[in-house]
Design a protein around this motif. Structure first.
Motif, PDB file in Angstrom:
ATOM      1  N   UNK A 247       0.832  -1.201   0.000  1.00  0.00           N
ATOM      2  CA  UNK A 247       0.000   0.000   0.000  1.00  0.00           C
ATOM      3  C   UNK A 247       0.862   1.244   0.000  1.00  0.00           C
ATOM      4  N   UNK A 248       1.956   1.215   0.758  1.00  0.00           N
ATOM      5  CA  UNK A 248       2.845   2.371   0.797  1.00  0.00           C
ATOM      6  C   UNK A 248       3.500   2.599  -0.550  1.00  0.00           C
ATOM      7  N   UNK A 249       3.909   1.517  -1.195  1.00  0.00           N
ATOM      8  CA  UNK A 249       4.564   1.637  -2.494  1.00  0.00           C
ATOM      9  C   UNK A 249       3.602   2.207  -3.521  1.00  0.00           C
ATOM     10  N   UNK A 250       2.321   1.829  -3.454  1.00  0.00           N
ATOM     11  CA  UNK A 250       1.353   2.361  -4.410  1.00  0.00           C
ATOM     12  C   UNK A 250       1.193   3.856  -4.239  1.00  0.00           C
ATOM     13  N   UNK A 251       1.286   4.333  -2.997  1.00  0.00           N
ATOM     14  CA  UNK A 251       1.217   5.770  -2.755  1.00  0.00           C
ATOM     15  C   UNK A 251       2.448   6.454  -3.319  1.00  0.00           C
ATOM     16  N   UNK A 252       3.605   5.827  -3.116  1.00  0.00           N
ATOM     17  CA  UNK A 252       4.849   6.418  -3.588  1.00  0.00           C
ATOM     18  C   UNK A 252       4.876   6.511  -5.104  1.00  0.00           C
ATOM     19  N   UNK A 253       4.309   5.539  -5.780  1.00  0.00           N
ATOM     20  CA  UNK A 253       4.321   5.545  -7.236  1.00  0.00           C
ATOM     21  C   UNK A 253       3.581   6.756  -7.783  1.00  0.00           C
ATOM     22  N   UNK A 254       2.578   7.236  -7.042  1.00  0.00           N
ATOM     23  CA  UNK A 254       1.823   8.402  -7.481  1.00  0.00           C
ATOM     24  C   UNK A 254       2.582   9.686  -7.176  1.00  0.00           C
ATOM     25  N   UNK A 255       3.387   9.679  -6.110  1.00  0.00           N
ATOM     26  CA  UNK A 255       4.017  10.913  -5.651  1.00  0.00           C
ATOM     27  C   UNK A 255       4.910  11.532  -6.700  1.00  0.00           C
ATOM     28  N   UNK A 256       5.537  10.726  -7.549  1.00  0.00           N
ATOM     29  CA  UNK A 256       6.431  11.275  -8.551  1.00  0.00           C
ATOM     30  C   UNK A 256       5.703  12.073  -9.606  1.00  0.00           C
ATOM     31  N   UNK A 257       4.385  11.993  -9.667  1.00  0.00           N
ATOM     32  CA  UNK A 257       3.609  12.714 -10.682  1.00  0.00           C
ATOM     33  C   UNK A 257       2.994  13.986 -10.129  1.00  0.00           C
ATOM     34  N   UNK A 258       3.260  14.315  -8.872  1.00  0.00           N
ATOM     35  CA  UNK A 258       2.682  15.510  -8.291  1.00  0.00           C
ATOM     36  C   UNK A 258       3.265  16.761  -8.931  1.00  0.00           C
ATOM     37  N   UNK A 259       2.446  17.793  -9.067  1.00  0.00           N
ATOM     38  CA  UNK A 259       2.908  19.056  -9.610  1.00  0.00           C
ATOM     39  C   UNK A 259       2.963  20.065  -8.476  1.00  0.00           C
ATOM     40  N   UNK A 260       4.161  20.326  -7.980  1.00  0.00           N
ATOM     41  CA  UNK A 260       4.371  21.279  -6.906  1.00  0.00           C
ATOM     42  C   UNK A 260       5.349  22.341  -7.378  1.00  0.00           C
ATOM     43  N   UNK A 261       5.591  23.328  -6.520  1.00  0.00           N
ATOM     44  CA  UNK A 261       6.450  24.447  -6.919  1.00  0.00           C
ATOM     45  C   UNK A 261       7.838  23.986  -7.325  1.00  0.00           C
ATOM     46  N   UNK A 262       8.371  23.025  -6.584  1.00  0.00           N
ATOM     47  CA  UNK A 262       9.720  22.552  -6.867  1.00  0.00           C
ATOM     48  C   UNK A 262       9.620  21.117  -7.360  1.00  0.00           C
ATOM     49  N   UNK A 263       9.260  20.933  -8.644  1.00  0.00           N
ATOM     50  CA  UNK A 263       9.015  19.595  -9.186  1.00  0.00           C
ATOM     51  C   UNK A 263      10.246  18.722  -9.114  1.00  0.00           C
ATOM     52  N   UNK A 264      11.404  19.302  -9.375  1.00  0.00           N
ATOM     53  CA  UNK A 264      12.627  18.514  -9.345  1.00  0.00           C
ATOM     54  C   UNK A 264      12.888  17.936  -7.985  1.00  0.00           C
ATOM     55  N   UNK A 265      12.615  18.732  -6.941  1.00  0.00           N
ATOM     56  CA  UNK A 265      12.852  18.248  -5.590  1.00  0.00           C
ATOM     57  C   UNK A 265      11.870  17.143  -5.245  1.00  0.00           C
ATOM     58  N   UNK A 266      10.604  17.266  -5.673  1.00  0.00           N
ATOM     59  CA  UNK A 266       9.601  16.242  -5.386  1.00  0.00           C
ATOM     60  C   UNK A 266       9.971  14.927  -6.052  1.00  0.00           C
ATOM     61  N   UNK A 267      10.415  14.991  -7.312  1.00  0.00           N
ATOM     62  CA  UNK A 267      10.807  13.771  -8.016  1.00  0.00           C
ATOM     63  C   UNK A 267      11.971  13.091  -7.294  1.00  0.00           C
ATOM     64  N   UNK A 268      12.922  13.891  -6.805  1.00  0.00           N
ATOM     65  CA  UNK A 268      14.033  13.320  -6.059  1.00  0.00           C
ATOM     66  C   UNK A 268      13.562  12.607  -4.816  1.00  0.00           C
ATOM     67  N   UNK A 269      12.618  13.207  -4.110  1.00  0.00           N
ATOM     68  CA  UNK A 269      12.073  12.577  -2.912  1.00  0.00           C
ATOM     69  C   UNK A 269      11.378  11.275  -3.261  1.00  0.00           C
ATOM     70  N   UNK A 270      10.567  11.296  -4.320  1.00  0.00           N
ATOM     71  CA  UNK A 270       9.833  10.097  -4.721  1.00  0.00           C
ATOM     72  C   UNK A 270      10.795   8.975  -5.062  1.00  0.00           C
ATOM     73  N   UNK A 271      11.875   9.291  -5.777  1.00  0.00           N
ATOM     74  CA  UNK A 271      12.872   8.275  -6.109  1.00  0.00           C
ATOM     75  C   UNK A 271      13.461   7.667  -4.845  1.00  0.00           C
ATOM     76  N   UNK A 272      13.754   8.513  -3.888  1.00  0.00           N
ATOM     77  CA  UNK A 272      14.381   8.043  -2.657  1.00  0.00           C
ATOM     78  C   UNK A 272      13.447   7.132  -1.873  1.00  0.00           C
ATOM     79  N   UNK A 273      12.207   7.579  -1.627  1.00  0.00           N
ATOM     80  CA  UNK A 273      11.302   6.760  -0.834  1.00  0.00           C
ATOM     81  C   UNK A 273      10.875   5.505  -1.590  1.00  0.00           C
ATOM     82  N   UNK A 274      10.801   5.571  -2.925  1.00  0.00           N
ATOM     83  CA  UNK A 274      10.517   4.370  -3.707  1.00  0.00           C
ATOM     84  C   UNK A 274      11.613   3.333  -3.526  1.00  0.00           C
ATOM     85  N   UNK A 275      12.851   3.787  -3.483  1.00  0.00           N
ATOM     86  CA  UNK A 275      13.971   2.873  -3.290  1.00  0.00           C
ATOM     87  C   UNK A 275      13.893   2.218  -1.913  1.00  0.00           C
TER      88      UNK A 275
END
Length: 237
Positions: free
Chosen positions: A14-42
């Motif tokens: 369930x946590x991984x399914x949430x993480x898979x969506x996080x990389x598609x979020x559109x926030x002010x600092x998209x690059x930083x969000x993608x980096x976070x998603x990669x890290x927590x996915x790992x």
């Protein structure tokens, strides 16, 4: 073996399914969000792989206290032992024991239904007594990845002789979860955790890891009284 026979894998999934969506979020600092998603996915992937392992891990808590996590595959089950309590999770039952009194008491409840929403509520008591479960840590990372105010710093270290990937998280919006530091070993075991979760200060450090489980790791505490709250009243596995 049933596909959903492992409640811990259901939580991690369930946590991984949430993480898979996080990389598609559109926030002010998209690059930083993608980096976070990669890290927590790992880290979530490591946790998911660890559900397929047989291992035991010992932890040191503040004040010279100790805790442990044991997991086996045949049969599939996990046990968490911590100051004043023990939690055992199997495909047949969840058994929570209070060992803080002279006569321990164990309460048996039915396992989580296959179609139920996975919950980390079963780990609440152990967290209050000093031990944080890996799925809880991944949940914290998930929240941090989606928090635009959070800052996350990654670093590597060695814990109990094993390489671990660590994250230092700060500036969280959630007032109940202060800054925390978490390390996950290459196998997917919790290497260390320091922080405040739901008002409880936690400091956990891996002291020993083994690719085996000692006999008796999943036994009920000696002399424990049993309260079976399952509908069928079957003895715990």
């Amino acid at each position: 073996m049933p596909v959903v026979s492992n409640p811990l894998r259901a939580l991690a999934g369930a946590l991984i399914s949430v993480l898979a969506v996080s990389g598609c979020q559109t926030l002010d600092d998209a690059g930083r969000v993608i980096g976070r998603a990669d890290l927590v996915n790992d880290l979530a992937a490591r946790l998911d792989r660890s559900t397929e392992l047989t291992y035991s891990a010992d932890y040191q808590l503040p004040g010279g206290r100790n805790a442990s996590i044991s997991q086996s595959q045949d049969p599939l089950r996990a046990a968490y032992t911590y100051p004043g309590g023990k939690l055992t999770v199997t495909a047949d039952a969840t058994t929570a024991c209070d060992t803080s009194t002279r006569k321990p008491t164990c309460t048996v409840t039915a396992p989580q239904a296959a179609n139920a929403e996975p919950s980390v509520a079963i780990f609440a008591d152990m967290r209050k007594r000093g031990l944080v479960a890996p799925p809880v840590v991944v949940g914290l990372l998930t929240a941090a990845a989606l928090d635009p105010d959070a800052t996350i710093r990654q670093y590597d270290t060695t814990v109990a002789g094993r390489h671990a990937t660590c994250v230092e998280v700060d500036q969280l919006s959630d007032a109940e979860t202060a800054a925390f530091d978490a390390c996950i070993t290459g196998e997917g075991a919790l290497g260390s955790f320091t922080g405040t979760v739901d008002g409880t200060e936690l400091e956990v450090a891996l002291s020993r890891y083994r690719d085996a489980v000692q006999s008796g790791a999943f036994d009920l505490p000696a002399g424990a009284g049993l309260i079976d709250r399952r509908a069928d009243g079957q003895p715990p596995a």
